[in-house]
Design a protein around this motif. Structure first.
Motif, PDB file in Angstrom:
ATOM      1  N   LYS A  87       0.824  -1.203   0.000  1.00  0.00           N
ATOM      2  CA  LYS A  87       0.000   0.000   0.000  1.00  0.00           C
ATOM      3  C   LYS A  87       0.863   1.260   0.000  1.00  0.00           C
ATOM      4  O   LYS A  87       0.557   2.245  -0.681  1.00  0.00           O
ATOM      5  N   MET A  88       1.941   1.241   0.767  1.00  0.00           N
ATOM      6  CA  MET A  88       2.840   2.398   0.811  1.00  0.00           C
ATOM      7  C   MET A  88       3.522   2.622  -0.534  1.00  0.00           C
ATOM      8  O   MET A  88       3.696   3.758  -0.982  1.00  0.00           O
ATOM      9  N   LEU A  89       3.921   1.538  -1.190  1.00  0.00           N
ATOM     10  CA  LEU A  89       4.542   1.654  -2.499  1.00  0.00           C
ATOM     11  C   LEU A  89       3.555   2.198  -3.524  1.00  0.00           C
ATOM     12  O   LEU A  89       3.901   3.053  -4.352  1.00  0.00           O
ATOM     13  N   LEU A  90       2.320   1.715  -3.483  1.00  0.00           N
ATOM     14  CA  LEU A  90       1.298   2.200  -4.407  1.00  0.00           C
ATOM     15  C   LEU A  90       1.046   3.689  -4.200  1.00  0.00           C
ATOM     16  O   LEU A  90       0.872   4.446  -5.172  1.00  0.00           O
ATOM     17  N   LYS A  91       1.025   4.123  -2.961  1.00  0.00           N
ATOM     18  CA  LYS A  91       0.847   5.552  -2.662  1.00  0.00           C
ATOM     19  C   LYS A  91       1.994   6.371  -3.238  1.00  0.00           C
ATOM     20  O   LYS A  91       1.787   7.472  -3.775  1.00  0.00           O
TER      21      LYS A  91
END
Length: 240
Positions: A87-91
């Motif tokens: 999720k952090m990478l996608l953000k």
């Protein structure tokens, strides 16, 4: 006349059995002692079906033990960390394009194992969030059209962004061999601002700017001279 029975004890017991009040002898005789009240049987707890266990409960079986606590398990913790990192990478990708190498370095900061990292990168590549070729093309377009950079600096930029060598070479091969034209185009935008300088100083500065943008020395010098000639500026007099 009242008749007194000498077997009052037995008669009273029989009457008690029939639900009648016992006969109490008036003179002598043995009074039957009341029977003791029955104690309720102790409740037997089924430790296999009860939802809770208390450490003070005692069982007669040696194999009865409190159920183990659920501490989350290492697998569940690993899945949770992987989901959070994804999720952090996608953000991050929603605000800035990353190469696969940069994304791997980003996940490395989340201390994931190799298998989890590879799985996330594979998913991101499959859905198009990571694409080294598309990123390389974007970087080349920006370098050429907006920054006026030469092939050498563009290649360095691609390497710094973690673009694989084979991908970078493929994208750079699509560029037309027009370094001189692009260098001249950039030099023309700068030549007019150097009209207050003497020609030698203006030529040196302009050629240096072109060289820092990745143009070969001969291309930078040729483009600088032509741009200064075309500008028609009245170059300042150089005093020796």
């Amino acid at each position: 006349m009242v008749r007194f029975a000498d077997d009052g004890g037995e008669q009273g017991s029989a009457e008690a059995d029939r639900g009648l009040a016992p006969v109490i002898p008036l003179f002598g005789g043995r009074i039957a002692a009341p029977e003791p009240a029955l104690e309720p049987e102790p409740e037997v707890l089924d430790v296999e079906t009860d939802a809770a266990w208390h450490p003070t409960w005692v069982s007669g079986r040696a194999d009865d033990q409190p159920p183990p606590l659920d501490d989350g398990g290492s697998d569940e913790n690993r899945v949770g960390a992987s989901d959070l990192a994804e999720k952090m990478l996608l953000k991050r990708l929603r605000t800035r394009s990353l190469s696969v190498s940069e994304a791997r370095a980003f996940l490395r900061d989340h201390e994931l194992d190799a298998a989890s990292t590879d799985l996330i990168l594979s998913r991101m590549t499959e859905f198009g969030y990571l694409d080294d070729t598309a990123l390389a093309e974007q970087l080349v377009h920006t370098a050429v059209d907006r920054k006026g950079q030469g092939r050498q600096v563009i290649a360095q930029t691609l390497a710094k962004r973690g673009i694989p060598r084979e991908v970078a070479d493929e994208v750079l091969s699509t560029l037309p061999d027009d370094d001189l034209d692009r260098a001249l185009e950039y030099a023309r935008t700068k030549a007019r601002s150097m009209s207050a300088l003497d020609r030698d100083t203006a030529l040196r500065r302009l050629a240096g700017q072109l060289a820092r943008r990745g143009y070969p020395a001969n291309v930078a010098l040729t483009a600088a001279k032509q741009a200064l000639d075309e500008s028609g500026g009245s170059w300042g007099v150089r005093f020796r």
